[in-house]
Motif scaffolding. Structure first.
Motif, PDB file in Angstrom:
ATOM      1  N   GLU A  10      46.216   1.256 -37.266  1.00  0.00           N
ATOM      2  CA  GLU A  10      46.832   1.501 -35.761  1.00  0.00           C
ATOM      3  C   GLU A  10      48.563   1.274 -35.905  1.00  0.00           C
ATOM      4  N   SER A  11      49.047   0.500 -36.795  1.00  0.00           N
ATOM      5  CA  SER A  11      50.615   0.522 -37.253  1.00  0.00           C
ATOM      6  C   SER A  11      51.204   1.622 -37.685  1.00  0.00           C
ATOM      7  N   ALA A  28      48.994  10.308 -37.819  1.00  0.00           N
ATOM      8  CA  ALA A  28      49.967   9.339 -38.478  1.00  0.00           C
ATOM      9  C   ALA A  28      51.406   9.508 -37.937  1.00  0.00           C
ATOM     10  N   LYS A  29      52.105   8.384 -37.992  1.00  0.00           N
ATOM     11  CA  LYS A  29      53.510   8.370 -37.532  1.00  0.00           C
ATOM     12  C   LYS A  29      54.300   9.146 -38.732  1.00  0.00           C
ATOM     13  N   ALA A  30      55.467   9.913 -38.374  1.00  0.00           N
ATOM     14  CA  ALA A  30      56.143  10.629 -39.292  1.00  0.00           C
ATOM     15  C   ALA A  30      56.574   9.558 -40.540  1.00  0.00           C
ATOM     16  N   GLU A  66      50.123   6.418 -46.230  1.00  0.00           N
ATOM     17  CA  GLU A  66      49.400   4.988 -45.866  1.00  0.00           C
ATOM     18  C   GLU A  66      48.430   5.242 -45.030  1.00  0.00           C
ATOM     19  N   TRP A  67      48.517   5.941 -43.886  1.00  0.00           N
ATOM     20  CA  TRP A  67      47.700   6.364 -42.902  1.00  0.00           C
ATOM     21  C   TRP A  67      46.378   6.718 -43.508  1.00  0.00           C
ATOM     22  N   LYS A  68      46.340   7.838 -44.381  1.00  0.00           N
ATOM     23  CA  LYS A  68      45.411   8.460 -45.114  1.00  0.00           C
ATOM     24  C   LYS A  68      44.739   7.328 -45.750  1.00  0.00           C
ATOM     25  N   LYS A  69      45.344   6.780 -46.431  1.00  0.00           N
ATOM     26  CA  LYS A  69      44.631   5.586 -47.400  1.00  0.00           C
ATOM     27  C   LYS A  69      43.976   4.790 -46.667  1.00  0.00           C
ATOM     28  N   GLU A  70      44.453   4.140 -45.674  1.00  0.00           N
ATOM     29  CA  GLU A  70      43.866   3.236 -44.883  1.00  0.00           C
ATOM     30  C   GLU A  70      42.600   3.845 -44.086  1.00  0.00           C
TER      31      GLU A  70
END
Length: 181
Positions: free
Chosen positions: A130-131, A140-142, A147-151
């Protein structure tokens, strides 16, 4: 005794239990849902035979998210069942319900099951996703793509482990039931 009188007695019992376990607002609300679901299930002829049956009472029927009660909530619910037994005696309060209650009341609040740990991990991962996400949550945020992919990969793995753990538990319960017959 009239139905209103019985309801007043049950409400007093519940309020006393809530105070004795020092439940917060959210825990109290979830406990009230559980007691309401219990009333419905018992009046419909259900008999409590497993701890999981009591845990499931905390989740509203139409909810997509399962509520996992705390040990305090479980103990409060077990105490509620025990203290209101006389009002449900005709609906199947049996010896095995008493065994389930005893096992809940004997729980140590510092114990954690593998499933509870995995559920906590899943919640933490979801918060991280979410963050790292844009408002749509599907992107994902720019600057946070990695990090988004990994999570998201972690989430898939943890959800798989939760399914496996639930399947192990179900298989174990099925084998136990087979021996009881």
């Amino acid at each position: 005794m009239s139905q209103d009188t019985v309801q007043q007695i049950i409400d007093k019992i519940l309020n006393k239990i809530i105070k004795s376990y020092n439940l917060n607002e959210k825990e109290t609300e979830e406990l009230k849902i559980a007691t309401s679901n219990y009333d419905y299930e018992i009046n419909d002829g259900a008999v409590i035979t497993r701890v999981e049956s009591i845990e499931m009472l905390f989740t509203e029927e139409d909810s997509e998210v399962r509520i996992y009660p705390t040990v305090s909530q479980l103990k409060a619910m077990a105490e509620y069942i025990r203290e209101t037994e006389q009002y449900y005696i005709f609906y199947g309060y049996e010896e095995f319900t008493e065994k389930v209650i005893d096992s809940i009341l004997a729980k140590d609040e510092n114990e954690i099951t593998k499933l509870e740990l995995l559920q906590e991990m899943k919640n933490t991962i979801k918060q991280k996703i979410e963050s790292y996400s844009e408002y749509s949550f599907g992107k994902a945020k720019a600057g946070f793509e990695s990090e988004w992919k990994k999570e998201n990969k972690k989430l898939i793995l943890v959800e798989e482990m939760i399914r496996e753990e639930k399947q192990k538990s179900k298989t174990k319960n099925d084998k136990t039931k087979g021996r009881e017959r």
